[in-house]
Design an enzyme around this catalytic site. Structure first.
Site: not given
Ligand code: RFL
Ligand code: PHB
Length: 392
Positions: A295, A299, A72
């Site tokens: 979330p 991480k 990504h």
């Protein structure tokens, strides 16, 4: 039984540590409360920093993520009905994150561990860690047959997650805990449908609350919506979930969402938590056993990996060079990176969610900050460099 390092927990932290130690010739045994199938069935993280991908390669399990992980280069932010792209790759001088499920990472590590013939005790009951303030730590547990076992070791690695036994075995006065609980949860759905945004995670902030579009592969999607803290999964039919997700996205993206039956659906609470220090004599905590992030910044798993990198290097230095410098620095090194990720995860959570007590002034500030983020290269760069992961 005797080993050099006893590892409690066969989640990502424990399995990765076991593999890195094995590569360096250090004997280790993993003691896990659940069955292997149960551990593999937990649907959790999906985004890996480059640091984590590199560590998988170092642990000898890098081939599949290299092949099947999906890079990504950007993330997308939806607010006030419009989608904005943040060019993470360009802003960080060529860095990226990789979409690869925690389940896959766990599977790769379990397979490598089995192939190397390393011992993992699954379904261990009444696990207790003892003697870590002295020279001879040990782990006691009941095996599947109900028989009590004692595992003698040089060190114990507490990789047993937030609800584990290791942190709970440290005397209260030796520990300082910092915690923030957020007034909402995330409802997550996994479905075998093509992802609406296959090359960028989409984070949405709408009047109806936060939403997130993620993926596990080109045919499997992972989506989340912010829910009330006391919301129950049973109240969410698949149809209600898809309708709600679409209402929180921009119209063009909403139109493109492909729906299908959920194969997993669960609600997770959001929490920030850090326990200090991360070392007590011969017991070392790593991953969720020592800290939790909401979330939103993806991480949690990546912090588990960086803890394991610091801890494995320190243990290797101990056995190879007879130096305890790395072990002595472990807690401070790990916590320095942990707190930066805590800050980032808290910030992104605050920016992207609707809080019950924000008020009009707070809402205008959130709008202004989102506008600043997509209008300023400096602000977008700060987001990007944290998103791809700070250096070790
Ligand atoms: P784990 O995975 O909780 O594993 C701990 C293991 O220890 C076992 N255990 C015990 N074993 C023996 N004796 C005992 N007394 C024991 N008590 C517990 C447990 O059975 C378990 O097998 O911790 P670990 O290894 O530190 O790994 C941490 C990660 O799992 C966690 O940080 C991430 O899943 C967080 N997370 C995400 N992290 C990311 O980096 N990117 C993401 O995209 C991301 N998304 C997420 C997430 C977590 C989520 N939830 C549900 C908490 C999305 C969600 C929804
Ligand atoms: C996921 O794919 O589960 C995921 C992705 C990004 C996040 C959190 C979770 O920030």
């Amino acid at each position: 039984m005797r080993t050099q390092v006893a590892i409690i927990g066969a989640g990502p932290s424990g399995l990765l540590l076991g593999q890195l130690l094995h590569q360096a010739g250090i004997a280790n045994v993993i003691v896990e409360r659940q069955s292997g199938a149960y551990v593999l069935g937990r649907i959790r993280a999906g985004i890996l920093e480059q640091v984590t991908v590199d560590l998988m390669a170092e642990a000898g399990v890098g081939a599949r993520v290299q092949r099947e992980g999906i890079a990504h280069h950007s993330i997308e932010l939806v607010f006030q009905g419009t989608r904005h792209s943040i060019d993470v790759h360009g802003l960080t001088g060529g860095k990226q994150v990789t979409a690869y499920g925690q389940t896959e990472l766990t599977h790769d590590l379990m397979e490598a561990r089995a192939a190397a013939g390393l011992e993992t005790v699954y379904e261990a009951a009444d696990v207790a860690v003892q003697g870590f303030d002295g020279e001879r730590p040990q782990v006691r547990f009941k095996g599947k047959d109900g028989r009590e076992q004692v595992l003698q070791c040089d060190f114990i690695a507490g990789c047993d997650g937030f609800h584990g036994v290791c942190r709970a075995s440290v005397p209260r006065r030796a520990l300082r805990e910092y915690e923030k609980v957020y007034p909402f949860g995330w409802l997550g759905v996994l479905a075998d449908v093509p992802p609406v945004s296959p090359h960028a995670i989409v984070y949405g902030n709408s009047e109806r609350g936060f939403s997130l579009c993620s993926m596990r592969s080109m045919t499997r999607s992972r989506y989340y919506v912010q829910t009330a803290m006391d919301d129950k999964v049973e109240a969410w039919s698949d149809q209600r979930f898809w309708d709600e997700l679409r209402r929180r996205l921009d119209p063009e993206l909403a139109d493109r969402v492909v729906t299908g039956p959920s194969i997993e659906k669960s609600i997770a609470p959001l929490r920030s938590f850090v326990a200090e220090p991360m070392r007590f004599g011969r017991l070392f905590l790593a991953g969720d056993a020592a800290h939790i992030v909401p979330p939103t910044g993806a991480k949690g798993l990546n912090l588990a990996a960086s803890d394991v990198k610091y801890l494995s290097s320190a243990l290797i230095e101990h056995y190879r060079e007879h130096s305890d410098a790395g072990l002595d620095q472990y807690s401070a090194r790990a916590l320095a990176r942990v707190w930066k990720a805590e800050r980032f995860s808290w910030w992104l959570t605050s920016l992207m969610h609707r809080f019950p007590d924000t008020g009009d002034f707070g809402q205008r500030l959130q709008d202004a900050e989102l506008g600043y983020l997509v209008g300023s290269r400096a602000a977008a760069t700060a987001l990007a460099e944290n998103y791809v992961g700070l250096p070790l």
